[in-house]
Scaffold this motif. Sequence first.
Motif, short mmCIF file in Angstrom:
data_model
loop_
_atom_site.label_atom_id
_atom_site.label_comp_id
_atom_site.label_asym_id
_atom_site.label_seq_id
_atom_site.Cartn_x
_atom_site.Cartn_y
_atom_site.Cartn_z
N ARG A 1 0.83 -1.20 0.00
CA ARG A 1 0.00 0.00 0.00
C ARG A 1 0.86 1.26 0.00
O ARG A 1 0.47 2.28 -0.56
N THR A 2 2.05 1.19 0.61
CA THR A 2 2.94 2.35 0.62
C THR A 2 3.47 2.63 -0.77
O THR A 2 3.45 3.78 -1.24
N VAL A 3 3.95 1.60 -1.45
CA VAL A 3 4.52 1.78 -2.79
C VAL A 3 3.44 2.17 -3.79
O VAL A 3 3.57 3.16 -4.53
N VAL A 4 2.36 1.40 -3.83
CA VAL A 4 1.29 1.67 -4.80
C VAL A 4 0.58 2.97 -4.48
O VAL A 4 0.33 3.80 -5.36
N GLY A 5 0.25 3.17 -3.21
CA GLY A 5 -0.48 4.38 -2.82
C GLY A 5 0.33 5.65 -3.05
O GLY A 5 -0.19 6.64 -3.58
N ARG B 1 -18.63 2.35 0.55
CA ARG B 1 -19.49 1.18 0.32
C ARG B 1 -20.15 1.25 -1.05
O ARG B 1 -20.26 0.23 -1.75
N SER B 2 -20.58 2.43 -1.46
CA SER B 2 -21.21 2.57 -2.78
C SER B 2 -20.22 2.33 -3.91
O SER B 2 -20.61 1.88 -5.00
N LEU B 3 -18.96 2.61 -3.67
CA LEU B 3 -17.92 2.36 -4.67
C LEU B 3 -17.36 0.94 -4.59
O LEU B 3 -16.46 0.60 -5.35
N LYS B 4 -17.90 0.14 -3.64
CA LYS B 4 -17.47 -1.26 -3.45
C LYS B 4 -15.98 -1.36 -3.13
O LYS B 4 -15.27 -2.23 -3.63
N LEU B 5 -15.51 -0.45 -2.28
CA LEU B 5 -14.11 -0.45 -1.87
C LEU B 5 -13.89 -1.09 -0.51
O LEU B 5 -12.73 -1.36 -0.14
N LEU B 6 -14.97 -1.34 0.23
CA LEU B 6 -14.81 -1.91 1.57
C LEU B 6 -14.24 -3.31 1.49
O LEU B 6 -14.54 -4.09 0.57
N ASN B 7 -13.40 -3.61 2.48
CA ASN B 7 -12.79 -4.94 2.60
C ASN B 7 -12.04 -5.34 1.35
O ASN B 7 -12.11 -6.49 0.88
N SER B 8 -11.29 -4.39 0.79
CA SER B 8 -10.46 -4.65 -0.38
C SER B 8 -9.18 -3.83 -0.26
O SER B 8 -9.12 -2.83 0.45
N PHE B 9 -8.17 -4.24 -1.01
CA PHE B 9 -6.90 -3.51 -0.98
C PHE B 9 -7.07 -2.10 -1.55
O PHE B 9 -6.35 -1.18 -1.17
N ALA B 10 -8.03 -1.93 -2.46
CA ALA B 10 -8.23 -0.63 -3.09
C ALA B 10 -8.63 0.45 -2.10
O ALA B 10 -8.41 1.64 -2.36
N SER C 1 -7.62 0.43 8.12
CA SER C 1 -7.59 -1.02 8.30
C SER C 1 -8.55 -1.45 9.41
O SER C 1 -9.11 -2.55 9.36
N ALA C 2 -8.75 -0.60 10.40
CA ALA C 2 -9.64 -0.94 11.51
C ALA C 2 -11.11 -0.74 11.16
O ALA C 2 -11.96 -1.52 11.59
N TYR C 3 -11.43 0.30 10.36
CA TYR C 3 -12.82 0.64 10.10
C TYR C 3 -13.38 0.04 8.80
O TYR C 3 -14.57 -0.27 8.74
N PHE C 4 -12.54 -0.11 7.79
CA PHE C 4 -13.05 -0.45 6.46
C PHE C 4 -12.62 -1.82 5.97
O PHE C 4 -12.91 -2.18 4.83
N VAL C 5 -11.92 -2.59 6.79
CA VAL C 5 -11.44 -3.91 6.39
C VAL C 5 -11.81 -4.92 7.46
O VAL C 5 -11.63 -4.65 8.66
N THR D 1 -2.94 -4.32 8.23
CA THR D 1 -1.64 -3.67 8.04
C THR D 1 -0.75 -3.85 9.27
O THR D 1 -1.20 -4.30 10.32
N LEU D 2 0.51 -3.47 9.11
CA LEU D 2 1.47 -3.61 10.20
C LEU D 2 1.09 -2.75 11.39
O LEU D 2 1.18 -3.18 12.55
N THR D 3 0.68 -1.51 11.13
CA THR D 3 0.32 -0.62 12.23
C THR D 3 -0.93 -1.11 12.96
O THR D 3 -1.08 -0.90 14.16
#
Length: 291
Positions: free
Chosen positions: A80-84, A132-141, A213-217, A224-226
Amino acid sequence: MLRRSAEDTAVDVVVYGLLLLVLCVTLYPFYYVLVISFNEGKDSVLGGVYFWPRKLTFENYDIFLSDSNWYRALGVTAARTVVGAGLSVLLTALVAYGLSQRQLLFKRTYFAIVIVAMYFSGGLIPYYVVLRSLKLLNSFAVYVVPTMLSTFFLLIAVSFFREIPQELRESAHIDGAGELKVFGRIILPVSAPLLATMALFVGVGQWNSWLDSAYFVQSDALRTLTYRMMEIINKSQIPTDAVAFATGASNVTSYSLQVTSMVVSIVPIVCVYPFLQRHFVGGMMLGSVKE
């Protein structure tokens, strides 16, 4: 060569003494965490460990590295650091390049939207609904898509691109280059300080982020590591003997695992920073001096 007076020498001694004191105060917390990570956990609870491990051990790191969840979390965080950071720098620079054009229509409207978006937020619940409307929850995106455009660095990049001589673009257009080729072949190479500064700040933000990571995954494979570090910190209320029983090591405590995870999370940033320092120092001065 001017002769230095006693007053000049005394001022230098005071200044360098204060700088040394600030350096020690700044670095010692990191050094202390490193020392505790190499000391036996139960022995650290007794106190008195300040400058070197009293009972040197690698048991904390053995326990830390024996858990496959840490390896998975480290991989997710690195990805996520490199891609983001890469997508954020590229998209922010691309949008800023378009906004920096003097002939752009409705420029004031675009800047007004950017300013409003930077200073005002809809809050956590509307943000969750949008994800949620963009279907991003529980995904790497969900880690990279919402941060692909940085409004703060967008304004800085616009100011930076405006300082680039227009003659460079005009000469490239005369040779038949389009806007994308001008952006990729001319603008980006001369914007190394800006891009390095953006990459460093955005990358550190991605590396340290844990709320998403705590709220959306919900999947453990995407933690994640943190987030894993926060789990260890939350376990600090568990008695030492319970943690030792869970880890299978009598000398390991929740606190020793905390500082070990801190060391592991800090090392990558410390290793990357020297390569960006030269550009970072120049990038911090962006917009501070105008000719």
